[in-house]
Design an enzyme around this catalytic site. Structure first.
Site, PDB file in Angstrom:
ATOM      1  N   LYS A  10       0.845  -1.195   0.000  1.00  0.00           N
ATOM      2  CA  LYS A  10       0.000   0.000   0.000  1.00  0.00           C
ATOM      3  C   LYS A  10       0.884   1.249   0.000  1.00  0.00           C
ATOM      4  CE  LYS A  10      -4.002   1.915   2.549  1.00  0.00           C
ATOM      5  NZ  LYS A  10      -4.814   1.795   3.784  1.00  0.00           N
ATOM      6  N   SER A  48      -9.666   1.678   2.671  1.00  0.00           N
ATOM      7  CA  SER A  48      -8.774   2.434   1.817  1.00  0.00           C
ATOM      8  C   SER A  48      -7.731   1.565   1.113  1.00  0.00           C
ATOM      9  CB  SER A  48      -8.076   3.520   2.635  1.00  0.00           C
ATOM     10  OG  SER A  48      -7.214   2.946   3.595  1.00  0.00           O
ATOM     11  N   SER A  89      -9.820  -0.701   6.860  1.00  0.00           N
ATOM     12  CA  SER A  89      -9.221  -0.495   5.539  1.00  0.00           C
ATOM     13  C   SER A  89      -8.529  -1.712   4.937  1.00  0.00           C
ATOM     14  CB  SER A  89      -8.236   0.675   5.585  1.00  0.00           C
ATOM     15  OG  SER A  89      -8.964   1.877   5.610  1.00  0.00           O
TER      16      SER A  89
END
Lengths: 483, 475
Positions: free
Chosen positions: A80, A155, A179
């Site tokens: 990420k 996210s 997330s």
């Protein structure tokens, strides 16, 4: 060779060990897959092609020379874009950090590299982790691999989509309020948010420091357990990591669920949960019963405060954490300004997205003189209440089972204009962040529209091994196979 | 008119702790290094970096607290103070808000012969900010070396009533920090900085006036000047019937005046909240006991001891204890001396004058100085020889008794020898007798002087004076 990208981490480890293919071939296969899928999925913000191949060749050489870094040496991983990687961009999907290259590796990245993992690229996300759909990325919207008109979640949507689309065998995400788990549920992957303090946050660009953990996204439970075991452990650079011993989540993984007490919290099956999701999770509960677990309903009344408490605390911390993005030392700086105040104002106004600015304003307000007690302090009290509720319920049962999300993946744009509706999708996931307990999402079915449904297992602090054991038992039933 | 007003002053003192590494990372804290050579992702506040607390900082702060009679919090933590400024890379300072590590202390000062107790509200730990370097050509640059250097902020109660008291408080505080061994307290390097809070009110009033804060005073003299100026300014305003506004001011050393920086109405809201990146801070009984044990004997205790054990005057013991190195020196010397008061006198009148820098040092070993005092006490040497010896040993230290013996510097106490020397002077210059007889007593002094120079300054001055009078009278 065609389908090697569909294999998991442990399968790759075994194949590399017996020389079925080389790390270079493996990385090439994933790079080709990325090339093929990115046009429709948009999971990556950056792909490190050349270096990944160099590292793969180095890995192959190590293996040939008998100095391999372990069973995972040569396996690619997607990361990420809010986890710092030396000499690779780390943008948090924000214009503010466009082009920013950190001078250091996050602790988890150091540990991955020490085990021979190859960072294949950086994945898309909601800007600074603020969002549930990747629609808040300043650069692109990641699409759900099962239906490109739908969101991949957020996210960590890029990470979940990359694994679901077989662009990487595993990925790192971060989970502040769901997330890792919510996009895992939307994309049919396994996503773990570890106990707060289990994994070092050093190098994770902070959104809400007291809530978030780096988590692992994989296509199988065993892969997930193997990766987390490798990353977990106290870090001298993160004072909030716990001094619990080495984490072995694998050896007990096939221990089954017989006599395990599994509670399903009434509050997470009620209003707002779609019928399809509820039924899939209740069916899973029944399966656990069939496997010898004791399944019963429990209640956590304080969960009604979870969402508001979460949004106050996370926004308050974010307002402080994100203040450093001021255009002075690094990142985006406005082209024109007359003085330092204008520099701050314009750089931040232009460099940060709407949702980020909304949370900064919300958090600034919650911490302001005269409002602190009413908002931040009250949210902290609510959090303490929720923690106590969990402590109580974990005296009654070993695990909690619930939906991960109220619904399956929604359409791109569907909730974009209603922040509160978007926030409400976090109802099942935020309690674990507030309580600091581990929570795992795994696929438990497919909707009528062919979309994955995720269920969530929550356990007491540092009970990851138990979560993996229960998840593994369910996964082996093969109920959730899809795609 | 100023007599009708009194000032209410409280001081906030920032002391840089002399830990080897910074408060939240392991960067060195050496002063004066090339800009941006002592920093890392943590102290530069790079995205993703996290602080870890240097336990040494906590220990030093506790020692500072114990040295100032503070209570030590057992359960506390750090907080974030949020504000934007280019020298603050994270845009928040990690500090302590409502749970200071040390609180409720005091220290005593001697003001005008009277002991006065100044309360210490709190001592908390925090990180320093960086330094802005303004360069006409290149604009403003940031040096992050100082980012994360550990500080304690020591906040006094508003107990101070004069510039002199403020100065005495600062001196005492500095001395205590040096005793505690927690800071170099070098004002020229900024390791001790002071903010002044001052208000005035009519004498007899129990209400507090609107106060001003004068920021960043880097010498005790400036602090005193700023207070004096501010007192005059505020009383003049009140006399004219004007209202004071709460504001922050700065002191300009060249003009000796203070100037408004910003008013408190526009003051920022720092949005303090507990630092989530650091766990709560627990201080155990054992730690406090160990640190208390590590502290040296503090000046007040030592002064009492000097008075009772060595019969030193309050004034002398105050001077000697004001600097731990000096007090330690005195104690080392007094151990081998039979004449403590004489030793103290020599130390204060002969040695202190030679020390040029702020902190005490002496190239003469304590044992050797004690020997000089003892030889004076024994009457073996007189005071002028003592002075000469000190001058000599300062440049090249050696056992003074050996020098005295070898070079026969001892005092001449022999009546006959002195009588002979006096008679020799009189014989050479008969006028002194006539002068003396005509009532000019200075004649005796002139004889003493001439005998002194003839004996190389070694004559016992008391005996010489006595014999001179006797002989002159009998002529």
């Amino acid at each position: 060779m065609g389908d090697i990208v569909k294999r998991g981490v442990i399968e790759h480890a075994e194949a590399l060990a017996r020389g079925e293919y080389s790390a270079e071939e493996l990385v090439r296969a994933y790079l080709a897959r990325i090339e093929e899928k990115e046009a429709s999925v948009d999971a990556f913000l950056y792909v490190d092609c050349e270096r990944a191949l160099d590292l793969a060749r180095e890995s192959d050489k190590r293996r040939a020379d008998g100095v391999s870094r372990g069973r995972f040496d040569g396996i690619p991983i997607a990361v990420k874009d809010n986890i710092c990687t030396r000499s690779m961009p780390t943008t948090c999907a924000s214009k503010m950090l466009d082009g920013y290259i950190p001078p250091y590796d996050a602790t988890v990245i150091e540990r991955l590299r020490a085990n021979g993992f190859i960072i294949i690229g950086k994945t898309n996300m909601d800007e600074f982790g603020m969002g549930s759909s990747c629609e808040n990325s300043a650069f692109k919207i990641t699409k759900n691999p099962f239906d490109n008109e739908r969101v991949a979640g957020g996210s960590s949507g890029g990470s979940a989509a990359a694994v679901a689309a077989f662009e990487a065998p595993c990925a790192l995400g971060s989970d502040t309020g769901g997330s890792v788990r919510q996009p895992s549920a939307f994309c049919g992957t396994v996503g773990m948010k570890p106990t707060y303090g289990r994994v070092s946050r050093y190098g994770l660009v902070a959104f809400a420091s007291s809530l978030e953990q780096i988590g692992v996204i994989t296509s199988s439970v065993a892969d997930n357990a193997a990766l987390l075991g490798m990353m977990a452990g106290q870090d001298a650079k993160d004072a909030t990591t716990a001094s619990v011993g080495a984490a072995d989540f694998e050896s007990d993984i096939s221990g089954g669920v017989s006599r395990l007490r599994i509670g399903f919290p009434r509050e997470l099956f009620g209003k707002g949960i779609s019928r399809e999701v509820r039924e899939a999770v209740l069916a899973a509960a029944e399966k656990y019963g069939d496997m010898g677990a004791e399944v019963f309903e429990v209640s956590l009344p304080s969960l009604e405060y979870a969402l508001p408490a979460y949004y106050v605390i996370s926004s308050a911390e974010a307002s402080s954490n994100l203040s450093r993005f001021d255009g002075v030392r690094y990142g985006y700086r406005a082209a024109e300004y007359e003085n330092i105040t204008e520099l701050y104002l314009r750089s931040r106004s232009q460099g940060l997205g709407d949702e980020v600015k909304r949370r900064i304003m919300l958090g600034t307000f919650a911490l302001s003189a005269g409002y602190y007690d009413e908002y931040y302090a009250r949210a902290r009290r609510a959090a303490a209440l929720i923690k106590r509720d969990f402590e109580r319920v974990f005296r009654e049962c070993d695990l909690l089972l619930s939906p991960t999300t109220p619904e399956t993946a929604f359409k791109i744009g569907e909730k974009k204009n209603s922040p509160t509706q978007m926030y409400a999708t976090d109802i099942c996931s935020v309690p674990a962040n507030i309580a600091g307990i581990p929570a795992l999402s795994l696929p438990c079915g497919v909707s009528a529209e062919g979309l994955p449904i995720g269920m969530q297992l929550m356990g007491d602090s540092f009970s990851e091994a138990l979560l993996y054991r229960a998840a593994y038992a369910f996964e082996r039933l093969g109920e959730a196979k899809n795609g | 008119m100023a007599e009708r007003y009194e000032m209410i002053v409280g001081l906030e003192v920032h002391v840089e702790l002399k830990t080897e590494t910074k408060i939240f990372c392991s960067c060195p804290t050496i002063f004066g290094a090339e800009p941006n050579t002592q920093c890392c992702p943590v102290c530069m506040g790079l995205p993703g970096a996290l602080p870890t607390l240097n336990r040494r900082v906590v220990e030093y702060a506790i020692k500072a607290g114990l040295a100032t009679n503070c209570r030590i919090a057992r359960q506390t933590g750090l907080d974030r103070k949020n504000y934007f400024y280019p020298d603050l890379p994270k845009a928040y300072q990690i500090s302590q808000y409502d749970r200071p590590l040390c609180y409720g202390g005091w220290l005593d000062i001697e003001s005008g012969g009277e002991k006065k107790r100044i309360g210490i509200t709190r001592i908390h730990i925090e990180e320093d900010a960086g330094k802005l370097i303004h360069d006409g050509e290149r604009g403003t640059m940031i040096d992050c070396n100082r980012c994360g250097v550990p500080l304690i902020e020591i906040v006094s109660e508003p107990d101070i009533r004069s510039a002199q008291e403020a100065k005495l408080y600062l001196k005492k505080l500095r001395s205590l920090m040096l005793y505690a061994g927690v800071s170099d307290c070098k004002m020229n390097e900024g390791s001790l900085r002071c903010d002044v809070n001052i208000s005035v009110r009519p004498v007899g009033s129990s209400e507090l006036g609107e106060r001003c804060e004068i920021k960043n005073l880097n010498s005790f003299a400036f602090a005193a000047k700023a207070i004096e100026y501010e007192f005059e300014r505020q009383t003049a305003l009140l006399e004219r019937g004007e209202r004071l506004t709460r504001e922050t001011r700065r002191f300009d050393a060249s003009s000796g005046k203070t100037y408004a920086m910003r008013s408190k109405e526009s003051a920022e809201d720092y949005r303090y909240f507990p630092e989530p990146d650091l766990p709560p801070l627990t201080v155990s009984e054992e730690t406090v006991a160990r640190l208390a044990n590590e502290l040296p004997r503090l000046p007040d205790l030592r002064a009492e001891e000097y008075i009772s054990k060595y019969s030193l005057s309050e004034y002398d013991s105050e001077i000697i204890t004001s600097d731990m190195a000096l007090a330690d020196y005195f104690e080392a010397a007094v151990r081998t001396s039979a004449y403590p008061k004489l030793l103290a006198n020599i130390l204060i009148s002969e040695i202190l004058g030679r020390v040029e820098q702020e902190d005490f040092y002496c190239p003469i070993s304590p044992e050797n100085l004690a020997e000089i005092a003892d030889m004076s006490g024994e009457g073996l040497i007189n005071s002028s020889t003592a002075k000469k010896l000190i001058k000599r040993l300062w440049l090249s230290d050696e056992p003074p008794r050996e020098v005295v013996m070898r070079e026969e510097l001892f005092q001449i106490n022999d009546r006959e020898a002195l009588t002979e020397a006096i008679l020799a002077v009189i014989r050479a210059d008969a006028r002194v007798v006539a002068d003396y007889k005509s009532g000019r007593t200075v004649a005796a002094k002139s004889v003493v002087g001439r005998v002194m120079s003839a004996t190389g300054g070694r004559a016992n001055p008391a005996l010489l004076g006595e014999l001179t009078q006797e002989i002159l009278k009998s002529q």
